[in-house]
Design a protein around this motif. Sequence first.
Motif, short mmCIF file in Angstrom:
data_model
loop_
_atom_site.label_atom_id
_atom_site.label_comp_id
_atom_site.label_asym_id
_atom_site.label_seq_id
_atom_site.Cartn_x
_atom_site.Cartn_y
_atom_site.Cartn_z
N SER A 182 0.83 -1.33 -0.03
CA SER A 182 -0.07 0.01 0.00
C SER A 182 0.87 1.09 -0.11
O SER A 182 0.20 2.48 -0.05
N LEU A 183 2.25 1.24 -0.10
CA LEU A 183 3.01 2.30 -0.19
C LEU A 183 2.93 2.96 -1.58
O LEU A 183 3.13 4.05 -1.74
N VAL A 184 2.75 2.27 -2.44
CA VAL A 184 2.45 2.65 -3.90
C VAL A 184 1.30 2.17 -4.62
O VAL A 184 0.67 1.16 -4.14
N THR A 185 0.67 3.36 -5.35
CA THR A 185 -0.54 2.73 -6.08
C THR A 185 -0.20 2.83 -7.53
O THR A 185 0.63 3.65 -8.24
N LEU A 186 -0.60 1.58 -8.30
CA LEU A 186 -0.55 1.33 -9.73
C LEU A 186 -1.77 1.76 -10.49
O LEU A 186 -2.78 1.37 -10.21
N THR A 187 -1.65 2.80 -11.21
CA THR A 187 -2.61 3.25 -11.98
C THR A 187 -2.60 3.08 -13.46
O THR A 187 -1.61 3.27 -14.27
N ILE A 230 -8.48 10.04 3.85
CA ILE A 230 -9.14 10.34 5.26
C ILE A 230 -9.61 8.79 5.61
O ILE A 230 -9.60 8.44 6.85
N SER A 231 -10.25 8.01 4.51
CA SER A 231 -11.08 6.85 4.97
C SER A 231 -9.61 5.75 5.30
O SER A 231 -9.81 5.11 6.24
N ASP A 232 -8.79 5.75 4.50
CA ASP A 232 -7.81 4.80 4.86
C ASP A 232 -6.82 5.25 6.06
O ASP A 232 -6.64 4.25 6.92
N ALA A 233 -6.77 6.48 6.41
CA ALA A 233 -6.37 7.13 7.70
C ALA A 233 -7.07 6.52 8.79
O ALA A 233 -6.47 6.06 9.81
N GLY A 234 -8.37 6.81 8.88
CA GLY A 234 -9.29 6.11 10.04
C GLY A 234 -9.24 4.68 9.89
O GLY A 234 -8.90 3.97 11.18
N ALA A 235 -9.24 3.93 8.90
CA ALA A 235 -9.07 2.41 9.14
C ALA A 235 -7.68 2.20 9.60
O ALA A 235 -7.69 1.06 10.64
N LEU A 236 -6.58 2.61 9.31
CA LEU A 236 -5.19 2.32 9.56
C LEU A 236 -4.98 2.63 11.38
O LEU A 236 -4.58 1.78 11.92
N TYR A 237 -5.58 3.77 11.63
CA TYR A 237 -5.36 4.11 12.96
C TYR A 237 -6.36 3.36 13.88
O TYR A 237 -5.85 3.35 15.16
N GLU A 238 -7.31 3.14 13.70
CA GLU A 238 -8.20 2.04 14.53
C GLU A 238 -7.66 0.75 14.68
O GLU A 238 -7.58 0.50 15.87
N LEU A 239 -6.96 0.09 13.55
CA LEU A 239 -6.23 -0.95 13.99
C LEU A 239 -5.06 -0.65 14.67
O LEU A 239 -4.47 -1.47 15.54
N ARG A 240 -4.29 0.39 14.39
CA ARG A 240 -3.07 0.71 15.01
C ARG A 240 -3.32 0.91 16.54
O ARG A 240 -2.30 0.42 17.50
N LEU A 268 2.07 -5.95 13.50
CA LEU A 268 2.45 -4.44 13.71
C LEU A 268 3.82 -4.08 12.51
O LEU A 268 3.64 -3.20 11.89
N GLN A 269 4.55 -4.93 12.48
CA GLN A 269 5.69 -4.77 11.22
C GLN A 269 5.09 -4.68 10.01
O GLN A 269 5.79 -3.92 9.01
N GLU A 270 4.05 -5.41 9.76
CA GLU A 270 3.50 -5.34 8.41
C GLU A 270 2.72 -3.94 8.07
O GLU A 270 2.67 -3.59 6.74
N LEU A 271 2.24 -3.47 9.20
CA LEU A 271 1.67 -2.05 9.20
C LEU A 271 2.62 -0.90 9.30
O LEU A 271 2.34 0.31 8.85
N VAL A 272 3.84 -1.15 9.72
CA VAL A 272 4.74 -0.10 10.13
C VAL A 272 5.10 0.96 9.05
O VAL A 272 5.31 2.30 9.18
N ASP A 273 5.53 0.27 7.76
CA ASP A 273 5.67 1.07 6.78
C ASP A 273 4.78 2.21 6.42
O ASP A 273 4.94 3.17 6.20
N VAL A 274 3.52 1.69 6.50
CA VAL A 274 2.39 2.63 5.92
C VAL A 274 2.04 3.63 7.14
O VAL A 274 1.77 4.80 6.97
#
Length: 229
Positions: free
Chosen positions: A65-70, A82-92, A155-161
């Motif tokens: 999820s660090l890179v988006t392929l278009t 904002i939606s991704d941030a909310g989902a990520l920080y809930e899990l974090r 947590l390590q899987e999430l840490v880069d994002v």
Amino acid sequence: MIMYNPLHPAKNMDLRQIVYEKIKQAIVSGIIKPGEKLSEVELAEKMAVSRTPVREAIRQLAKTSLVTLTPRKGAYVSLPSISDAGALYELREDLEMFAAALVSVNPPEKELKEFLEIFKHMGNDTDPQKYLEEDRRFHAFLYQSSGNRFLMNSLQELVDVINLYRPYSLGDTEYIRHLAEGHVEIIEALLARDEKRVREAMRAHIRMSRARLEAYLNTHTSERLPLRP
């Protein structure tokens, strides 16, 4: 007769991994900024490699999820939403509260006291990069000290994002003091072995970071968000 050894060092694989790590670090550290297009040619030239390992690294980064392929446009460093941030920080929030609670059972006092002194001396005049560096180190230390390898791997899987989003959670530099104080509260609760207080302090800290991140994203809607130096 010389037998083929399947465990012979895989130099090509090593190169691909090195290229992957270098590009990932450039993204997480803000050298390549969110919204910026990744040019295989330019990256290959800078690292003095062929385009093949760069292309493979970009595909691998897209899975994190660090890179988006278009389609028909190429690869871009992902822009926080904002939606991704909310989902990520809930899990974090849930995972880091759990990690901190585990650490509170047998806290490593020496290292925690060293972090305590670092954050106690931070204020709004602290270099944002210095705060981010110590923030990353502290949270990574908690992950490792939890003693639960499955939690640490999650947590390590999430840490880069998380690290990609962290600079935005600073808001203005006036919030560095508040964020540093949050770390002080977490550490003091850990040293007191007070699990309830630890959970509450971690929840408050993550929610403050999330609120600052969402406030920043709400007021910066251009295609390319400026990353703090």
